[in-house]
Structure formats: C-alpha cells, structure tokens
Design a protein around this motif. Structure first.
Motif, PDB file in Angstrom:
ATOM      1  N   UNK A 194      41.736  38.123  48.273  1.00  0.00           N
ATOM      2  CA  UNK A 194      40.172  38.668  48.090  1.00  0.00           C
ATOM      3  C   UNK A 194      39.172  37.717  48.409  1.00  0.00           C
ATOM      4  N   UNK A 195      39.106  36.484  47.797  1.00  0.00           N
ATOM      5  CA  UNK A 195      38.384  35.381  47.987  1.00  0.00           C
ATOM      6  C   UNK A 195      38.456  34.632  48.997  1.00  0.00           C
ATOM      7  N   UNK A 196      39.332  34.728  49.755  1.00  0.00           N
ATOM      8  CA  UNK A 196      39.716  34.010  50.844  1.00  0.00           C
ATOM      9  C   UNK A 196      39.735  32.428  50.743  1.00  0.00           C
ATOM     10  N   UNK A 197      38.539  31.830  51.595  1.00  0.00           N
ATOM     11  CA  UNK A 197      38.488  30.416  51.407  1.00  0.00           C
ATOM     12  C   UNK A 197      37.392  29.971  50.535  1.00  0.00           C
ATOM     13  N   UNK A 198      36.851  30.791  49.796  1.00  0.00           N
ATOM     14  CA  UNK A 198      35.606  30.645  48.952  1.00  0.00           C
ATOM     15  C   UNK A 198      35.964  30.329  47.641  1.00  0.00           C
ATOM     16  N   UNK A 199      35.062  29.505  46.897  1.00  0.00           N
ATOM     17  CA  UNK A 199      34.964  29.197  45.521  1.00  0.00           C
ATOM     18  C   UNK A 199      34.072  29.986  44.864  1.00  0.00           C
ATOM     19  N   UNK A 200      34.759  30.805  43.994  1.00  0.00           N
ATOM     20  CA  UNK A 200      33.880  31.747  43.107  1.00  0.00           C
ATOM     21  C   UNK A 200      34.415  31.870  41.815  1.00  0.00           C
ATOM     22  N   UNK A 201      33.569  31.829  40.824  1.00  0.00           N
ATOM     23  CA  UNK A 201      34.027  31.916  39.507  1.00  0.00           C
ATOM     24  C   UNK A 201      34.138  33.365  38.951  1.00  0.00           C
ATOM     25  N   UNK A 202      33.865  34.381  39.638  1.00  0.00           N
ATOM     26  CA  UNK A 202      33.677  35.716  39.652  1.00  0.00           C
ATOM     27  C   UNK A 202      35.051  36.075  39.319  1.00  0.00           C
ATOM     28  N   UNK A 221      36.160  39.496  39.237  1.00  0.00           N
ATOM     29  CA  UNK A 221      36.452  40.691  40.179  1.00  0.00           C
ATOM     30  C   UNK A 221      35.657  40.496  41.172  1.00  0.00           C
ATOM     31  N   UNK A 222      36.417  40.601  42.265  1.00  0.00           N
ATOM     32  CA  UNK A 222      35.187  40.508  43.610  1.00  0.00           C
ATOM     33  C   UNK A 222      35.570  41.629  44.622  1.00  0.00           C
ATOM     34  N   UNK A 223      34.661  41.841  45.357  1.00  0.00           N
ATOM     35  CA  UNK A 223      34.649  42.980  46.495  1.00  0.00           C
ATOM     36  C   UNK A 223      35.615  42.320  47.462  1.00  0.00           C
ATOM     37  N   UNK A 224      35.558  43.213  48.834  1.00  0.00           N
ATOM     38  CA  UNK A 224      36.449  42.641  49.959  1.00  0.00           C
ATOM     39  C   UNK A 224      35.830  41.631  50.698  1.00  0.00           C
ATOM     40  N   UNK A 225      34.567  41.235  50.323  1.00  0.00           N
ATOM     41  CA  UNK A 225      34.165  40.290  51.172  1.00  0.00           C
ATOM     42  C   UNK A 225      34.203  38.734  50.078  1.00  0.00           C
ATOM     43  N   UNK A 226      34.921  39.061  49.069  1.00  0.00           N
ATOM     44  CA  UNK A 226      35.027  37.659  47.983  1.00  0.00           C
ATOM     45  C   UNK A 226      33.763  37.583  47.186  1.00  0.00           C
ATOM     46  N   UNK A 227      32.995  38.513  47.277  1.00  0.00           N
ATOM     47  CA  UNK A 227      31.824  38.283  46.401  1.00  0.00           C
ATOM     48  C   UNK A 227      31.713  39.085  45.235  1.00  0.00           C
ATOM     49  N   UNK A 228      30.691  38.763  44.208  1.00  0.00           N
ATOM     50  CA  UNK A 228      30.749  39.515  42.850  1.00  0.00           C
ATOM     51  C   UNK A 228      30.879  41.120  43.223  1.00  0.00           C
ATOM     52  N   UNK A 229      31.383  41.831  42.296  1.00  0.00           N
ATOM     53  CA  UNK A 229      31.609  43.274  42.345  1.00  0.00           C
ATOM     54  C   UNK A 229      30.276  43.781  41.872  1.00  0.00           C
ATOM     55  N   UNK A 230      29.801  44.845  42.271  1.00  0.00           N
ATOM     56  CA  UNK A 230      28.403  45.435  41.781  1.00  0.00           C
ATOM     57  C   UNK A 230      28.902  46.628  40.726  1.00  0.00           C
TER      58      UNK A 230
END
Length: 296
Positions: free
Chosen positions: A199-207, A209-218
C-alpha cells in the motif's frame, strides 16, 4: 466594529490547552456563529456591551431552530470559555455568561452491536492488502475502544506487538496505553508483515493505516470502509465508528470488567461519562429478563 480576538483564542487553545485540531475547529465553528449573531444585535459594538440577555436570546434562537440540548450545552460551554479568555486578555471587563444555567443533556443510550454482529463484522478474511488492512483496523477498534481519530492517527511506532499493547494520544493530547487482544494483534501482524508495504509502495511513512495512495487514512475514509464491510457481511442496523467503541465498553462491563479499568482504556477524564455504559448493560439485562422469565 467589535474587536474579534478569535484567532488569539484559538492560538491559546492550541498552545496552552493542547487541544486537538478537531476540537479547535469545533470551537471556531461555534464562536463564528455566535459572533455573527452578535453583529446583528443593535448597540453591541464592544465586548462589554454583550449582556446575559443577548446570550439567552441566542440560545433561544438555537432552540427554535431545533438544535438539541446537547448542542446548545456545547455552544454555551464554548461561549463561556471565550468570555473568560476575553477577561483574562483585558478585552472585556465582565462575563455575561456567568450565571446562565447549562441545559441538561438528553441522556441517550449509545447503540451497540450484539456479540453475534461483532463476530460477523470481524469475519473478514485477509486476502489482499485492502482486506488485510480493514480486518486489522476493525479488530483493533473493537479490541481497544479507540476513537476513530485516534485509530487513523496511529504510527507504526505506537505499537508494541511483543508486549501486546498500543499507545495513543487522546483528547487534550493525553497519552494512554491500551491492551491489544491476541486476535487483534495477529491481524495487525499479518497486515504489517505481508501487505502494508504494497500500500505504501516506495514511500516512507510512519502512519500505521494508509489509503490506496499510501497516505494517511482519513476519518471519512474509515467510515466508508466500515459501512461497506457491514453491508457485505449482512449487518442491517446503522453502524458508525463509535458503535464499535460503545460495543467494546458495553461487552467488557457485561462480562464483569471493572468500571475504572474501562474508564482508563476509553480515556474518559470523568467516570460519569463511562457510567452510561452501566445503564446500557442494565437495559439489556431487562430485555433478557422480559424475554425469558416465565412471569415477567
């Protein structure tokens, strides 16, 4: 024109009171409505010209518009805090809200799911990144009673799967530690080990649970997921993220949990807030009694 120290007040709530963004936005909405009302009142061109009568007139207008007693009570609370701030900052010399009685809130019993419905909701199979994430979120929400904002704000570092607990920041940035049951821990482990990286693909994220873009879920994103899963498993009753929090507390108390322990896990500042769940359990006991006792 009246001086509008709203930005200063919101800054005070953020810096000195440490309130969350959602709470700050709520105060901003409440007080913007209040100020709009005052601007249309004749002779009110200074904060010391605002009287108890003005506030009462505003509250009556809200009542006429069909606002609930809980909403009116919340708005009055915002107004009180704001007027106290105005005195503290020497913008005003008197507090017109001082002797206004808070409307008693209607005590609505929270809606809860039956244990059978909870089992249905959590029967989701982790077959791909999305179902694995959804199962992990739902298991965690029911296992911990977190608020949905707390859930979607979790970082991977907030988990201690080895010890079986999760750390979260609640209202007013108060930290609490909540146990994580075995089933929830297993579901989160599967999601983290096998699916989150997709889901996060090649991103570095601390969240967590993420959405389909790999960003924080609202919060809205989670609500849509919850409704979709409930519909898929055949739960007919209306369900919200808070329904799982209510169900968590009610089911714990029904099975003999200590009220203080439940208060701690829910992050309630006052035990009277937690006590509403004892009314729910009594209500359910009455239903069982009437249904099954031969002389009920």
């Amino acid at each position: 024109m009246m001086q509008h120290p709203l930005d200063d007040f919101l800054h005070y709530l953020t810096v000195e009171r440490g309130l969350s963004k959602n709470t700050i936005q709520s105060y901003k909405r409440d007080l913007t409505q209040y100020m709009n009302f005052l601007e249309n009142q004749e002779g009110v061109n200074d904060w010391d010209r605002v009287s108890r009568t003005h506030i009462m007139k505003y509250l009556y207008e809200l009542n006429d518009k069909g606002r609930s007693r809980a909403t009116v009570a919340r708005l009055l609370s915002s107004i009180r805090l704001f007027h106290q701030f105005l005195i503290r900052e020497k913008v005003a010399g008197q507090d017109p809200s001082l002797h206004i009685e808070t409307p008693k809130k209607e005590r609505k019993l929270p809606k809860v799911l039956s244990s059978k419905d909870v089992e249905k909701l959590l029967s989701l199979e982790a077959e791909d990144p999305f179902t694995a994430r959804n199962k992990a979120m739902l298991e965690m929400l029911y296992a911990t009673g977190l608020r949905v904002t707390e859930l979607v704000s979790l970082k991977v570092s907030d988990l201690n799967l080895m010890m079986g607990f999760v750390r979260c920041l609640g209202k007013g940035s108060k930290e609490r530690i909540v146990p994580l049951g075995d089933l929830a821990r297993d579901a989160v482990e599967v999601y983290l080990r096998d699916y989150r990286s997709t889901l996060i693909k090649h991103k570095t994220t601390e969240e967590l649970f993420v959405n389909h873009h790999g960003n924080s879920l609202s919060r809205q994103g989670f609500w849509k997921i919850l409704k979709a899963v409930a519909q898929e498993v055949g739960i007919q009753k209306e369900i919200t993220p808070h329904t799982l929090r209510h169900s968590f507390a009610t089911h714990l108390l029904e099975n003999g949990a200590d009220l203080r322990a439940v208060q701690e896990m829910l992050g309630h500042a006052d035990i009277s807030t937690t006590q509403i769940y004892t009314h729910v359990t009594k209500s359910r006991l009455n239903e069982v009694y009437r249904s099954y006792h031969p002389r009920a």
